[in-house]
Scaffold this motif. Structure first.
Motif: not given
Length: 198
Positions: A76-77, A93, A107-108, A135-136, A138
């Protein structure tokens, strides 16, 4: 469990471990620290499976994303590898040209879910929570089977919602998914009672 930081691990180092030991233990990388989780016990996997089934049924109708389970080495990062027990990838995404998408292309997440176990308390409640929310991701759920509760975290919250009876998930302003937590935990317990009696 967290390994002592005696060296700075890289994503290449961890991917090599993953390939050698697939599928367990589970290796994750966070800020250069290698997090090692032993193979999950049966109740843990039953909970993950049941949660994934509920999410999958909802998402099949809502068409908002895809629910799946680890192992899946998400990046994700850059410089991190995380493997949530259950997670939801939002539609649209992941876009790659000319090749099949890899876990590292994600990435999310709409949702990350960790099933609490005795060896994962600090990682799930502190390290992973802070990472996911920054980090994205939700929404982040921590499922505590022993307490028959779900801690729900969102990036704007300083404290979790502690849910014991009903969890209502309304991603992206869609129609809500209503999860009867009492029934969920009773179903899981009944399955394990049957297995113990075999």
């Amino acid at each position: 469990m967290s390994m002592p930081v005696t060296r700075h691990w890289t994503t290449a180092d961890v991917r090599e471990l993953i390939q050698e030991d697939r599928p367990w233990p589970r290796y994750e990388l966070l800020d250069g620290e290698l997090l090692v989780t032993p193979a999950p016990r049966g109740p843990h996997q039953t909970v993950a499976f049941e949660v994934c089934l509920l999410l999958d049924a909802y998402l099949s109708t809502a068409r908002l994303g895809l629910a799946t389970m680890s192992p899946a080495d998400l990046e994700l990062r850059p410089g991190t590898i995380m493997q949530p027990d259950v997670f939801v990838i939002p539609n649209g995404s992941v876009r790659v040209a000319g090749r099949e998408a890899e876990w590292s292309d994600i990435r999310a997440l709409m949702l990350a879910v960790e099933i609490l176990s005795p060896g994962s308390l600090r990682n799930d409640r502190v390290l992973k929570r802070d990472f996911y929310l920054a980090n994205n991701v939700e929404e982040y759920w921590i499922v505590d089977v022993d307490a028959r509760a779900v801690e729900r975290w969102r990036p704007t919250q300083e404290t979790p919602e502690l849910l014991r009876e009903t969890l209502v998930w309304s991603p992206r302003d869609g129609d809500p998914l209503v999860i009867d937590l009492v029934a969920l935990f009773a179903r899981i317990e009944a399955k394990w009672k049957l297995i113990r009696e075999l």
